[in-house]
Design a protein around this motif. Structure first.
Motif: not given
Ligand code: NIG
Ligand code: FE
Length: 429
Positions: A273-276, A297-298, A287-292, A248-251
């Motif tokens: 990665a998706a959240e940000l 989506q993102k 990586a979990s299927p949900e996270d993939l 977040r700081a980097a962003q």
């Protein structure tokens, strides 16, 4: 090493041209849609492609005539195959020292993270890199860039992360800035300060993140030394909370985001990665299927690094499943002195088809257009079509498929970067 420039040229007698098309990443099954053309030509003006397509078409003839009238350099492809320059979108090519001993320890069964936790691994490269001068780093980097070019790489991403102190992190990034001025290969620099926990912050990852946010990130941003910020988000290194805080700081400081995510233990790096809204997340072995799905989506690019899995003898990332669920997959080398001391684009082409169960078309897209997308360059790089940067590879092969079929061999005959001849295979008479 060739100088940088923007040139004009006409590549004639291309036996078989293959390229993805478009200005955005190719996701899911669309990764198979290559533009193919027999008897093609490419005309480039001032570093940009003016025409790529059938040599016999009226437009092609006109472009060629115009180029000839302007005295443009003619490059005869001799009926060979032609593809876009490769984009290696994840490397750590600026480092000092080697870790050959660890390679053999791992071969004998010692896990990568155990070496890491015993103070070997990244920390050993950190010590060597801290001791290296800027000149040392430039010389080592230059050699690796020359090898890349000969392997058809026209754009590369390079990470810092072997300093983990202000001075050395800046020195690694400065080495890339200097190399950018002299190398034909285009370099996109990434700040990877949180690559490991340095001895000064032993067992205090959060304090190190505070230090990076307070002392290092602002300096890297002020000197415009990096485009991306990356982190080794991993159990026992930087876990989710620290990673989120840093990213977040980097962003906020203007960096685009990348992550080393879910490589060894599933802790949710892909979801972060998706959240940000990161540009890409790499490794993803666990990586979990949900996270993939969240990455789909993102529209986060999934960067698979098969040479690292090969080198660590880990099961490969499920690239097939990723593409089938609609992700845009990029492939990259992860060149580094530890987990993957290889820059073999040829081996990636073979492993992707044989073990990642990717088609040849998907593999080529992953190493060109989607590699460009992982670097925020899809609008200008990664395909052979009018308006794109003229980064072209001529292969010593009749068909592009030989890139996978001729296992581990370098088939690169000629490399053109920004419309200029940058490399030609040496022939022994
Ligand atoms: O992507 N996993 C963290 N970083 C690198 C390895 C760096 C090293 O071992 O020196 C990677 O695999
Ligand atoms: Fe890496």
């Amino acid at each position: 090493m060739k100088g940088k420039g923007k040139g004009s040229c006409a590549v004639i007698n291309i036996g078989s041209l293959a390229t993805p098309l478009g200005e955005s990443p190719s996701a899911g099954i669309a990764m198979n849609s290559l533009y193919r053309c027999k008897n093609a030509c490419i005309v480039a003006k001032d570093g940009i492609i003016a025409y790529a397509g059938p040599a016999s078409a009226e437009e092609g003839q006109l472009a060629l005539k115009k180029a000839q009238a302007e005295g443009t350099v003619l490059i005869d492809a001799g009926n060979r195959a032609c593809v876009p320059g490769f984009i290696d979108s994840h490397t750590h090519f600026i480092f000092a020292g080697y870790r050959a001993d660890e390679f053999f320890w791992r071969a004998g069964g010692l896990p990568y993270m155990e070496i890491h936790q015993r103070g070997g691994g990244i920390r050993k490269s950190m010590e060597a890199t801290r001791s290296a001068t800027l000149h040392n780093l430039i010389e080592a980097g230059k050699k690796r860039l020359d090898t890349m070019l000969a392997l058809g790489v026209t754009t590369v991403e390079g990470k810092s992360g072997y300093g983990m102190d202000l001075e050395t992190e800046l020195r690694q990034l400065t080495a890339m800035r200097e190399l950018s001025r002299m190398a034909a290969v285009e370099i996109l620099p990434t700040f990877l300060g949180p690559h490991s926990i340095p001895p000064e912050f032993e067992s205090r990852p959060s304090d190190y993140i505070d230090f990076v946010i307070r002392e290092v990130l602002p300096k890297v941003a002020a000197d415009k030394l990096a485009v991306f910020a990356d982190i080794f988000c991993e159990k026992g290194v930087f876990e989710i909370e620290d990673s989120r805080r840093y990213l977040r700081a980097a962003q906020n400081a203007g960096f685009k985001l990348k992550l080393h995510a879910d490589e060894i233990v599933r802790i949710g790096g892909a979801g972060l990665a998706a959240e940000l809204g990161a540009v890409s997340a790499s490794h993803l072995l666990k990586a979990s299927p949900e996270d993939l799905q969240a990455m789909v989506q993102k529209a986060v690019i999934a960067t698979c690094l098969p040479l690292t899995a090969f080198s660590l003898r880990e099961p490969y990332a499920d690239a097939r499943g990723m593409i089938d669920r609609g992700l845009a997959v990029a492939l990259a080398s992860d060149l580094n002195p530890g987990s993957c001391y290889s820059q073999s684009i040829p081996l990636i082409f073979a492993i992707a088809v044989l073990y990642l169960k990717m088609t040849f078309e998907e593999t080529l897209t992953a190493l060109t257009l989607n590699g460009a997308a992982a670097l925020g360059l899809a609008a200008s790089h990664g395909s052979l079509e009018a308006g794109k940067t003229a980064d072209i590879v001529i292969l010593d092969a009749p068909e592009p498929e030989h890139l996978s079929y001729n296992i581990g061999m370098n088939l690169v005959h000629t490399v053109i970067k920004n419309g200029e001849l940058a490399y030609q295979q040496r022939t022994t008479a």
